[in-house]
Design an enzyme around this catalytic site. Structure first.
Site, mmCIF file in Angstrom:
data_model
loop_
_atom_site.group_PDB
_atom_site.id
_atom_site.type_symbol
_atom_site.label_atom_id
_atom_site.label_comp_id
_atom_site.label_asym_id
_atom_site.label_seq_id
_atom_site.Cartn_x
_atom_site.Cartn_y
_atom_site.Cartn_z
ATOM 1 N N ASP A 244 12.336 2.851 -5.636
ATOM 2 C CA ASP A 244 10.958 2.318 -5.584
ATOM 3 C C ASP A 244 10.172 2.872 -7.135
ATOM 4 O O ASP A 244 10.876 3.865 -7.523
ATOM 5 C CB ASP A 244 9.677 1.880 -4.544
ATOM 6 C CG ASP A 244 9.210 1.436 -4.485
ATOM 7 O OD1 ASP A 244 8.344 0.723 -5.596
ATOM 8 O OD2 ASP A 244 8.781 1.119 -3.667
ATOM 9 N N GLU B 152 9.689 2.083 -12.948
ATOM 10 C CA GLU B 152 9.193 1.921 -14.461
ATOM 11 C C GLU B 152 8.688 2.361 -15.205
ATOM 12 O O GLU B 152 9.594 3.004 -16.030
ATOM 13 C CB GLU B 152 7.469 0.797 -14.540
ATOM 14 C CG GLU B 152 7.361 -0.403 -13.821
ATOM 15 C CD GLU B 152 7.464 -0.329 -11.885
ATOM 16 O OE1 GLU B 152 7.126 1.241 -11.689
ATOM 17 O OE2 GLU B 152 7.782 -0.415 -10.817
ATOM 18 N N ASP C 155 4.559 -5.758 -6.967
ATOM 19 C CA ASP C 155 3.021 -5.902 -5.938
ATOM 20 C C ASP C 155 2.347 -6.549 -6.517
ATOM 21 O O ASP C 155 1.160 -6.402 -7.350
ATOM 22 C CB ASP C 155 2.550 -3.821 -5.699
ATOM 23 C CG ASP C 155 3.856 -3.293 -5.379
ATOM 24 O OD1 ASP C 155 4.966 -3.693 -4.466
ATOM 25 O OD2 ASP C 155 2.901 -2.421 -5.670
#
Length: 658
Positions: free
Chosen positions: A380, A383, A450
């Site tokens: 997760d 980025e 998300d």
């Protein structure tokens, strides 16, 4: 001005060098720099296959031909690229008076390759190209939260954010693919008058271009140049259960047991974030997960794979923080306090561009997860996500974020892929929230982050998934139902959930996830328990009507297992997308280039997701050249026509190519 060095054509003038060389079949790599020497990094590109080239140098021009593609450079340094049909694929956009007799001589004084010096050594770079056809269609470039499949006419940030993945490979309807092989933060503009790419800090221009007669040829050539996914493991073909978040070992096992009790297909279940004491500990909190070995064993006995969430953040209170600072394993800030996120603690990310940091993090994960039998990781925050996306405020081992930051998710995927490979694992898939060009070769399954639980968000994911496939990322998925919000008791949300679930059945990976309302109370007061959980998010959480529909589609997905396995084999061997825009399968049908709300699951199933509330009838175009059978009946239509079909809540239109 012109010279030849092996298979490389070189143009030089003053401080600039321009290199053109073959890089695979029918493909060229173009580089330019104002530095004293050309940088050595290949970034996304693998070593090229050997090809036979022709180089011709004359007084006014020089050319290099590699199979079906040719580059021509004028004595003033302007570059044009052609295919074997003598069609211009790419022409640099320059407007100046170096040659006043040139057809496009201009007093504007705009350079095609504009290097603006930055104090300290690098350059801000803008590369400009003519828009050769205002009707050109462009696809790919990664994942952006917008409803456009054709991205001609858009401006895209070349940077990663939560739910945004910049993979700068574009496929043109004019018969070429273009990789902006530069990990700098920047932007791309696909204008009606000019195409441009900008890097905010770089040492060189670097791009790769390939000619192809079909989108499939182009995407497959890109896979040869940047890498292909491994073979998807068997547990990647079925249904994955997830929610935000199972708070205890017993809660997760109860859900797994319930799926088995109900005889529902399930291949994998997920332990989400904050199952750890502190971010950066990379281990189970024994208070809530007292016996991971027994948990893994029970799940294995039920034939359910376990995925565990990993975050790259390291809390200043983590047991590993001081050691990682000492060894230089954390990213740095250029100014201010060394904090990158403030969610559930003051944290900074580990630096996967540092090989030592990669080995360190994997060693923790191996001891605390892999050695317990866990083989799938949810990487997760890939980025990486920052509290504020001040891209110029972070520095990695490999350089300033603004110059090389887009490689972070690739190196993060590499961290675990290399570790798992060294441990002997053969088929590797890890779930990441981001990717860059080449991430696919490290077993990256990207999901769209998300996102909101809304109809408009649902529509955006269709465009995102199809463009990810065109960007060379065949493994892709979403949170079924969206991530933020959605109350399983709300009839309006139940409708959205059903439509998303139906579509998820025909996505590369079928994965249920979401932060549902109302939020649940904390389960405990220590460790990760400070992070609350969302409402139940299992297929039986949405009422009996929805449950029966979900059961039907779980059965459909299970029935597709052999077919899906074949699609994954294609992806592994050729780089073929699992979900495909209509024009990818039917490039000769002009109508298919206009359709953006239908797609193909492989080359057999045409899928028309229901993307609006209350939509009980749908008009669907059936590509010409085939007959099409309704999945839900025996009715068959000839291709080349638009048909209207019923789409009650329990039925998403699907057609089988005959």
């Amino acid at each position: 001005m012109f010279s030849q060095e092996g298979n490389r054509l070189i143009f030089s003038y003053d401080a600039e060098q321009l290199w053109v060389e073959p890089w695979g079949h029918n493909a060229l790599r173009v580089r330019a720099t104002m530095m004293s020497s050309m940088p050595a990094e290949d970034w996304a590109l693998l070593p090229p296959a050997q090809t036979t080239v022709e180089i011709h140098i004359e007084d006014e021009t020089a050319s290099l031909t590699n199979g079906n593609i040719e580059a021509v450079i004028t004595k003033r340094g302007k570059l044009t690229i052609w295919d074997y049909h003598r069609k211009r694929l790419l022409e640099e956009f320059a407007r100046h008076r170096r040659d006043v007799t040139a057809p496009k001589a201009s007093a504007l004084e705009i350079e095609a390759r504009e290097f603006k010096p930055i104090n300290g050594g690098d350059y801000q770079l803008i590369a400009r190209f003519e828009s050769l056809d205002p009707k050109e269609k462009i696809y790919g470039m990664g994942q952006y939260q917008q409803p456009y499949l054709d991205i001609k006419g858009t401006q895209l940030e070349l940077a990663h954010r939560n739910s945004q993945a910049s993979i700068p490979f574009a496929v043109s309807s004019r018969g070429y693919g273009f990789l902006w092989n530069n990990p700098s933060i920047g932007k791309a503009i696909f204008g009606k008058n000019v195409h441009s790419y900008e890097a905010l800090s770089t040492k060189s221009l670097d791009y790769w271009i390939v000619a192809g007669d079909t989108p499939a040829q182009i995407v497959e050539a890109y896979a040869e140049a940047t890498g292909k996914v491994p073979m998807m493991p068997e547990y990647g073909l079925g249904f994955w259960q997830c929610k935000l978040r199972y708070q205890t070992q017993e809660e997760l096992l109860e859900v797994a047991r319930e799926y088995k009790k109900r005889e529902l297909p399930i291949d994998l279940i997920v332990i989400d974030f904050f199952h750890w004491p502190k971010q950066g500990d990379w281990c189970f909190d024994e208070t809530y997960w007292p016996d991971p070995d027994a948990m893994v064993k029970e799940l294995q006995d039920m034939n359910i794979e376990l995925m565990v969430s990993i975050w790259p953040q390291v809390d200043r209170k983590s047991e590993n923080f001081e050691e990682m600072v000492e060894k230089g394993y954390l990213i740095r800030t250029e100014r201010g306090v060394r904090i990158a996120m403030t969610f559930q603690g003051n944290t900074v990310h580990f630096d996967p561009t540092n090989s030592g940091a990669r080995q360190y993090v994997w060693s923790k994960a191996k001891t605390n997860y892999y050695d317990k039998g866990i083989r799938v990781f949810w990487l997760d925050e890939a980025e990486p996500e920052y509290r504020h996306y001040d891209f110029d405020n972070y520095r990695y081992h490999a350089g300033p974020n603004v110059a090389i930051g887009n490689i972070y998710p690739l190196e993060y995927a590499r961290t675990f892929y290399e570790g798992q490979s060294l441990a002997g694992q053969k088929q590797i898939v890890n779930l990441l929230r981001c990717a860059w060009a080449g991430s696919q070769k490290y077993g990256a399954l990207v999901w769209s982050g998300d996102i909101a639980s809304s109809w408009s968000s649902f529509r955006n994911q269709l465009a995102a998934g199809l463009n990810m496939g065109m960007s060379g990322m065949p493994w892709w998925t979403t949170d079924i139902g969206g991530f933020h919000g959605g109350d399983p008791r709300d009839e309006k949300f139940r409708e959205l959930f059903v439509r998303w679930f139906q579509w998820g059945t025909f996505c590369p990976v079928m994965r249920l996830h979401g932060d549902r309302e109302p939020r649940q109370p904390r389960h405990g007061t220590t460790g990760g328990a400070g992070c609350r959980s969302g409402a139940p998010n299992e297929v039986w959480s949405y009422g009996e009507e929805v449950y029966e529909i979900c059961k039907t589609y779980l059965g459909i997905r299970e029935g597709l297992r052999e077919y899906t396995r074949g699609l994954m084999k294609e992806a592994h061997e050729k780089g073929t997308p699992v979900i495909r825009a209509l024009f990818y399968v039917f490039p000769e049908d002009e109508k298919c280039w206009e359709i953006e709300e239908q797609y193909m699951y492989g080359d057999k199933y045409l899928v028309a997701p229901v993307l609006e509330a209350g939509k009980n009838n749908l008009r669907v175009y059936l590509p010409r050249g085939s007959q099409w059978k309704d999945y839900w009946s025996e009715k068959v239509w000839d291709g080349g026509q638009t048909v209207e079909v019923k789409s009650p809540l329990e039925r998403m239109p699907v057609f089988v190519r005959q």
